[in-house]
Design a protein around this motif. Sequence first.
Motif, PDB file in Angstrom:
ATOM      1  N   HIS A  14       9.812   3.487  10.734  1.00 52.01           N
ATOM      2  CA  HIS A  14       9.396   2.004  11.020  1.00 52.01           C
ATOM      3  C   HIS A  14       9.149   1.667   9.205  1.00 52.01           C
ATOM      4  CE1 HIS A  14       5.849  -0.415  10.163  1.00 52.01           C
ATOM      5  NE2 HIS A  14       6.090  -0.341  11.602  1.00 52.01           N
ATOM      6  N   HIS A  15       9.459   1.713   8.394  1.00 52.77           N
ATOM      7  CA  HIS A  15       9.614   1.434   7.237  1.00 52.77           C
ATOM      8  C   HIS A  15      11.425   0.846   7.069  1.00 52.77           C
ATOM      9  CE1 HIS A  15       6.146   3.546   4.596  1.00 52.77           C
ATOM     10  NE2 HIS A  15       6.109   3.198   5.339  1.00 52.77           N
ATOM     11  N   MET A 130       6.217  -9.944   9.226  1.00 50.05           N
ATOM     12  CA  MET A 130       7.310  -9.869  10.444  1.00 50.05           C
ATOM     13  C   MET A 130       8.622  -9.016   9.733  1.00 50.05           C
ATOM     14  SD  MET A 130       6.274 -11.395  13.321  1.00 50.05           S
ATOM     15  CE  MET A 130       7.552 -11.586  14.122  1.00 50.05           C
ATOM     16  N   VAL A 131       8.742  -9.458   8.684  1.00 51.01           N
ATOM     17  CA  VAL A 131       9.850  -8.712   7.652  1.00 51.01           C
ATOM     18  C   VAL A 131       9.376  -7.099   6.780  1.00 51.01           C
ATOM     19  CG1 VAL A 131      11.408  -9.034   6.188  1.00 51.01           C
ATOM     20  CG2 VAL A 131      11.116 -11.535   7.642  1.00 51.01           C
ATOM     21  N   GLY A 132       8.425  -7.513   6.292  1.00 53.43           N
ATOM     22  CA  GLY A 132       7.875  -6.784   5.525  1.00 53.43           C
ATOM     23  C   GLY A 132       7.154  -4.837   6.245  1.00 53.43           C
ATOM     24  N   GLY A 133       6.969  -5.974   7.350  1.00 51.35           N
ATOM     25  CA  GLY A 133       6.098  -5.195   7.973  1.00 51.35           C
ATOM     26  C   GLY A 133       5.041  -4.169   7.877  1.00 51.35           C
ATOM     27  N   LEU A 134       4.275  -4.722   6.649  1.00 50.98           N
ATOM     28  CA  LEU A 134       2.884  -4.816   6.498  1.00 50.98           C
ATOM     29  C   LEU A 134       1.970  -5.013   7.706  1.00 50.98           C
ATOM     30  CD1 LEU A 134       4.154  -5.394   4.081  1.00 50.98           C
ATOM     31  CD2 LEU A 134       2.221  -5.036   2.869  1.00 50.98           C
ATOM     32  N   THR A 135       0.800  -4.308   8.234  1.00 49.79           N
ATOM     33  CA  THR A 135      -0.292  -4.416   9.038  1.00 49.79           C
ATOM     34  C   THR A 135      -0.861  -5.895   8.470  1.00 49.79           C
ATOM     35  OG1 THR A 135      -1.832  -2.893   7.542  1.00 49.79           O
ATOM     36  CG2 THR A 135      -0.132  -2.282   8.978  1.00 49.79           C
ATOM     37  N   VAL A 136      -1.932  -5.707   9.212  1.00 49.22           N
ATOM     38  CA  VAL A 136      -2.961  -7.384   9.373  1.00 49.22           C
ATOM     39  C   VAL A 136      -3.262  -6.733   8.021  1.00 49.22           C
ATOM     40  CG1 VAL A 136      -4.097  -9.217  10.010  1.00 49.22           C
ATOM     41  CG2 VAL A 136      -1.742  -7.913  11.663  1.00 49.22           C
ATOM     42  N   ALA A 137      -4.706  -5.722   8.310  1.00 50.64           N
ATOM     43  CA  ALA A 137      -5.410  -5.157   7.349  1.00 50.64           C
ATOM     44  C   ALA A 137      -4.963  -5.547   5.532  1.00 50.64           C
ATOM     45  CB  ALA A 137      -5.554  -3.780   7.705  1.00 50.64           C
ATOM     46  N   ASP A 201      -4.769   5.626   2.907  1.00 48.88           N
ATOM     47  CA  ASP A 201      -3.220   6.331   3.784  1.00 48.88           C
ATOM     48  C   ASP A 201      -2.046   5.799   2.892  1.00 48.88           C
ATOM     49  OD1 ASP A 201      -5.957   7.586   4.236  1.00 48.88           O
ATOM     50  OD2 ASP A 201      -5.930   6.157   5.645  1.00 48.88           O
ATOM     51  N   THR A 202      -1.808   4.894   2.077  1.00 46.95           N
ATOM     52  CA  THR A 202      -1.167   4.651   1.612  1.00 46.95           C
ATOM     53  C   THR A 202       0.289   4.883   0.706  1.00 46.95           C
ATOM     54  OG1 THR A 202      -1.431   2.451   3.095  1.00 46.95           O
ATOM     55  CG2 THR A 202       0.361   2.518   1.584  1.00 46.95           C
ATOM     56  N   ASP A 203       1.346   5.475   0.460  1.00 51.49           N
ATOM     57  CA  ASP A 203       1.647   6.015  -0.152  1.00 51.49           C
ATOM     58  C   ASP A 203       1.819   5.275  -1.606  1.00 51.49           C
ATOM     59  OD1 ASP A 203       2.733   7.894   0.445  1.00 51.49           O
ATOM     60  OD2 ASP A 203       4.373   6.806   1.091  1.00 51.49           O
ATOM     61  N   PRO A 204       1.144   5.354  -2.644  1.00 54.16           N
ATOM     62  CA  PRO A 204       0.813   4.589  -4.085  1.00 54.16           C
ATOM     63  C   PRO A 204       2.404   3.178  -4.012  1.00 54.16           C
ATOM     64  CG  PRO A 204       1.152   6.587  -5.035  1.00 54.16           C
ATOM     65  CD  PRO A 204       1.404   6.390  -3.549  1.00 54.16           C
ATOM     66  N   VAL A 205       3.667   3.683  -3.951  1.00 53.58           N
ATOM     67  CA  VAL A 205       4.905   3.474  -3.885  1.00 53.58           C
ATOM     68  C   VAL A 205       5.729   3.640  -3.133  1.00 53.58           C
ATOM     69  CG1 VAL A 205       6.828   2.895  -5.758  1.00 53.58           C
ATOM     70  CG2 VAL A 205       4.635   3.477  -6.784  1.00 53.58           C
ATOM     71  N   ARG A 206       5.729   2.516  -2.347  1.00 53.11           N
ATOM     72  CA  ARG A 206       6.431   1.910  -1.522  1.00 53.11           C
ATOM     73  C   ARG A 206       7.641   1.545  -1.744  1.00 53.11           C
ATOM     74  NH1 ARG A 206       3.637  -0.698   3.839  1.00 53.11           N
ATOM     75  NH2 ARG A 206       5.338   0.125   4.759  1.00 53.11           N
ATOM     76  N   HIS A 207       9.280   2.768  -1.842  1.00 56.20           N
ATOM     77  CA  HIS A 207      10.420   2.049  -1.873  1.00 56.20           C
ATOM     78  C   HIS A 207      11.074   1.227  -1.521  1.00 56.20           C
ATOM     79  CE1 HIS A 207       9.381   4.710  -6.391  1.00 56.20           C
ATOM     80  NE2 HIS A 207       9.500   5.029  -5.336  1.00 56.20           N
ATOM     81  N   ASP A 208      10.340   1.665  -0.341  1.00 55.47           N
ATOM     82  CA  ASP A 208      11.798   0.657   1.232  1.00 55.47           C
ATOM     83  C   ASP A 208      11.314  -0.769   0.944  1.00 55.47           C
ATOM     84  OD1 ASP A 208       8.118   1.684   1.438  1.00 55.47           O
ATOM     85  OD2 ASP A 208       8.713   0.743   3.690  1.00 55.47           O
TER      86      ASP A 208
END
Length: 417
Positions: A14-15, A130-137, A201-208
């Motif tokens: 997903h990332h 759409m590009v980053g794949g972040l949730t609406v929340a 519930d998210t990793d504190p750093v998202r290297h992707d």
Amino acid sequence: MTATHVQQALTRAHHDEWARVVATLTRRFGDLDLAEEAAAEAFATAVEHWPADGVPPNPGAWLTTTANRKAIDRIRREHKRDGKQKEAQMSFGTPPEPPGPVDDDRLRLIFTCCHPALATETRVALTLRMVGGLTVAEIARAFLVQESTMGQRITRAKTKIKAARVPYRVPSAADLPARVPGVLAVLFLIYNEGYLATGPDTDPVRHDLTAEAIRLTRLLRDLLPQDGEVAGLLALMLLTEARSAARLSPDGELIALGEQDRTAWDQAQIAEGHRLVRERLATGEAPGRYQLLAAINAVHTSAPTVADTDWSQVLALYDQLARLDRSRIVALNRAIAVAELDGPQAALALVDALADDLTTYHAYHATRADLLRRLGRGQQSRTAYDRSIALAGNTAEAAHLTRRRDQLARPDEAVAE
């Protein structure tokens, strides 16, 4: 393969693949809604099949193929029901838009999402989705709005793009200057979401996300090598990313800049960032916002220790930035530099003047807490830390603030304030 390994593969896919799948489908079908829904269905199918069938050798290709099939099935169902066979033929028969100056599906998707027909905040939100794949929340938290409000905003944006027949392409060279600022804002927010990811519930750093933001900014830099703000944003990201290995403790707590092991910083990224800053200074052109932020970070990464930081230069750069950007957040960061030069009392007066606008911003309360701590006002500092912890969306940052608060003397141990 264990269930844990499958879940990790799904998360990684997903990332890594969300933006690529959505962009590929958008290029083929010209419909953001269809692309997003088909991509989501493909990932749902992966959740169903991968635990039993195993993770495919090429997850991205599997997801793209599955999403294409889902999109085609959806088009056939909808057009059969509505009797719009001609539109269906157009969907499959229309050649894709010409690639433009840079042939990259995800960059095309960004320019589509950042079209001037959309409000600036909508462009950013849509691209993050759409590009980053972040949730609406996650996007709603970044904008400090309700999740339902953000969902409606993104839906309206996609509808407007479809109704206006916004082309899916990189703009022509003549149109690029007017389109770039919105794209830079999007890339910066994508990077920031990765650098300090939100959500319990998210990793504190998202290297992707940080890596994707840097990759796309490099593409934009190749496209516009003379644009100072593109170079400035790339330099800012590199100089920030260079410190990433030193930012978290082994137990996942954020480590403040002054406490980081500077030997762990990525010297190659620092050197590249410094080179970009120097190149922009050599042009003699007035720097923009991103160039000034990059220059501030260049000062920080030039100092062998925090005590060696040239705070007078940092403050001078913030003074320049404040003339371009009158936001309260810039004023808050400027106050931190004032504290290093003129002391915490002078800085606290500046920070308190921002109270009406930043009461829901966790960094405002964290800054107040630190200044009050330095002034020996422990109970007031504790209260400010509590407020900042409650507002912090990043788990590593919350852990850092909690430790700093817990280092304060207990109320019954402190002298009267």
